[in-house]
Scaffold this active site. Structure first.
Site, PDB file in Angstrom:
ATOM      1  N   THR A 195       0.829  -1.221   0.000  1.00 46.29           N
ATOM      2  CA  THR A 195       0.000   0.000   0.000  1.00 46.29           C
ATOM      3  C   THR A 195       0.858   1.264   0.000  1.00 46.29           C
ATOM      4  O   THR A 195       0.426   2.316  -0.471  1.00 46.29           O
ATOM      5  CB  THR A 195      -0.964   0.031   1.205  1.00 46.29           C
ATOM      6  OG1 THR A 195      -0.225   0.187   2.431  1.00 46.29           O
ATOM      7  CG2 THR A 195      -1.816  -1.228   1.266  1.00 46.29           C
ATOM      8  N   PRO A 240      -0.670   7.245   1.054  1.00 48.53           N
ATOM      9  CA  PRO A 240      -0.799   5.854   0.614  1.00 48.53           C
ATOM     10  C   PRO A 240      -2.258   5.418   0.654  1.00 48.53           C
ATOM     11  O   PRO A 240      -2.895   5.474   1.712  1.00 48.53           O
ATOM     12  CB  PRO A 240       0.031   5.082   1.637  1.00 48.53           C
ATOM     13  CG  PRO A 240       0.038   5.928   2.858  1.00 48.53           C
ATOM     14  CD  PRO A 240      -0.149   7.345   2.428  1.00 48.53           C
ATOM     15  N   LEU A 241      -2.807   5.014  -0.477  1.00 44.36           N
ATOM     16  CA  LEU A 241      -4.216   4.583  -0.504  1.00 44.36           C
ATOM     17  C   LEU A 241      -4.284   3.112  -0.096  1.00 44.36           C
ATOM     18  O   LEU A 241      -4.468   2.211  -0.921  1.00 44.36           O
ATOM     19  CB  LEU A 241      -4.815   4.823  -1.887  1.00 44.36           C
ATOM     20  CG  LEU A 241      -5.224   6.273  -2.142  1.00 44.36           C
ATOM     21  CD1 LEU A 241      -5.889   6.416  -3.500  1.00 44.36           C
ATOM     22  CD2 LEU A 241      -6.136   6.816  -1.050  1.00 44.36           C
ATOM     23  N   HIS A 242      -4.179   2.883   1.203  1.00 44.89           N
ATOM     24  CA  HIS A 242      -4.119   1.521   1.750  1.00 44.89           C
ATOM     25  C   HIS A 242      -5.343   0.695   1.340  1.00 44.89           C
ATOM     26  O   HIS A 242      -5.240  -0.297   0.636  1.00 44.89           O
ATOM     27  CB  HIS A 242      -4.080   1.562   3.287  1.00 44.89           C
ATOM     28  CG  HIS A 242      -3.000   2.397   3.886  1.00 44.89           C
ATOM     29  ND1 HIS A 242      -1.659   2.060   3.862  1.00 44.89           N
ATOM     30  CD2 HIS A 242      -3.066   3.571   4.554  1.00 44.89           C
ATOM     31  CE1 HIS A 242      -0.955   2.987   4.496  1.00 44.89           C
ATOM     32  NE2 HIS A 242      -1.781   3.904   4.930  1.00 44.89           N
ATOM     33  N   ASP A 243      -6.515   1.099   1.810  1.00 45.39           N
ATOM     34  CA  ASP A 243      -7.701   0.237   1.713  1.00 45.39           C
ATOM     35  C   ASP A 243      -8.209   0.018   0.282  1.00 45.39           C
ATOM     36  O   ASP A 243      -8.693  -1.080  -0.042  1.00 45.39           O
ATOM     37  CB  ASP A 243      -8.821   0.794   2.599  1.00 45.39           C
ATOM     38  CG  ASP A 243      -8.435   0.745   4.081  1.00 45.39           C
ATOM     39  OD1 ASP A 243      -8.969   1.549   4.864  1.00 45.39           O
ATOM     40  OD2 ASP A 243      -7.577  -0.089   4.462  1.00 45.39           O
TER      41      ASP A 243
END
Ligand code: RIB
Ligand code: CA
Length: 312
Positions: A195, A240-243
């Site tokens: 991510t 950070p676009l984790h999901d």
């Protein structure tokens, strides 16, 4: 044929983008329901935020359920320092008008898995694993009926973001994570290792704004707010676009690469509490229980995200 999914979430700006991506992709995912859990912010806010996002997407018929308001055994740790007091800081947001379901999220997860055909429902946890673990403890037979768990959590080469050793979702409820990783359900993990390669750099944020829609504007303002923490801590070039990695995997798995490994959760040592100990180099005979993602086609990811969000 779109996959039936339940999104379990603690919105959080990145959770919100993941939910929007899912709701914009009906040909890929059929969102049976959204279950809120305490995590980034307390449960009253995560269940409210989940409804705000559904209304933003114009999908007010997606049932939203409130789940567990605290980890299985520990005091809740939240992340207002990252997501702001509301959990969706950045833009001004109106309160939701769509109703919260009366049923508890854990009962929804159990009932859905009992009634849907075995192997037809994918669980997509985007926050601490408290709801999922509680469902597995309360109704052990449902674990065998889950098609796959695709979750955001953990880290190996990237180590921790809330402690030196642990990623937030796992750290908040390590006992719940331990139950999930020992459940025998096929698990695909989106750790910080991958991510942190999904960074919303300035051109990506400009692309969101260029949509000229409420969704594009909201996502740009959320990422502008959310990136402060990671820019300051890691000097990274964006949030950070984790999901959203979880949902992007369901839509286009080829964007990701990783390795089947054993992953176990630290639940004893306070020093490394919540660490995901991934046997990446196969130095033990422990059973492989997770596909642990390590790399991402970032351009492909943002191309998909931008194309899908523009639909809303
Ligand atoms: O560590 C990142 C994870 O913690 C993301 O899911 C974010 O939303 C927070 O829940
Ligand atoms: Ca989350």
């Amino acid at each position: 044929m779109s996959r039936k999914i339940i999104i379990d979430t603690d919105p959080g700006q990145d959770d919100a983008v993941a939910i929007l991506l899912a709701l914009a992709s009906p040909e890929n995912v059929d969102v049976l329901g959204i279950t809120a859990v305490a995590g980034n912010v307390p449960l009253p806010l995560t269940q409210k935020n989940a409804r705000i996002v559904c209304e933003l997407a114009g999908k007010v018929n997606v049932p939203v359920f409130a789940g567990c308001d605290a980890p299985l055994k520990r005091k809740l740790v939240t992340a207002e320092h990252v997501h702001g007091k509301t959990g969706l800081d950045g833009p001004q947001l109106a309160d939701p008008t769509m109703p919260l379901q009366d049923k508890h999220a854990v009962d929804f997860i159990i009932d859905t898995l009992r009634h849907e055909p075995p192997g037809s429902v994918t669980l997509c946890p985007l926050g601490p694993l408290t709801n999922i673990a509680t469902a597995f403890v309360r109704a052990p037979e449902i674990a065998g009926r889950v098609r796959e768990i695709v979750l955001m959590g953990g880290a190996y080469f990237e180590v921790g973001n809330i402690t030196p050793a642990a990623e937030f979702n796992i750290y908040v409820d390590p006992e719940a994570a331990d139950i999930v990783f020992r459940s025998g359900v096929p698990i695909t993990v989106m750790p910080l290792d991958v991510t942190h390669k999904a960074l919303t750099t300035a051109p990506h944020v400009a692309g969101f704004r260029a949509m000229g829609t409420d969704v594009g504007r909201m996502v740009a303002e959320w990422t502008d707010f959310f990136e402060r923490f990671d820019k300051q801590k890691y000097g990274s070039a964006g949030a950070p676009l984790h999901d959203p990695c979880v949902i992007a995997y369901l839509i286009e798995p080829a964007l990701f690469s990783g390795r089947e490994v054993n992953v176990e959760i630290e639940t004893q040592s306070e020093l490394t509490m919540g660490m995901t100990v991934a046997d990446w180099w196969g130095v033990t005979a422990r059973e492989k229980n997770a596909m642990f993602m390590g790399d991402l086609d970032a351009d492909g990811f943002f191309g998909l995200l931008t194309e899908r969000l523009a639909r809303l």
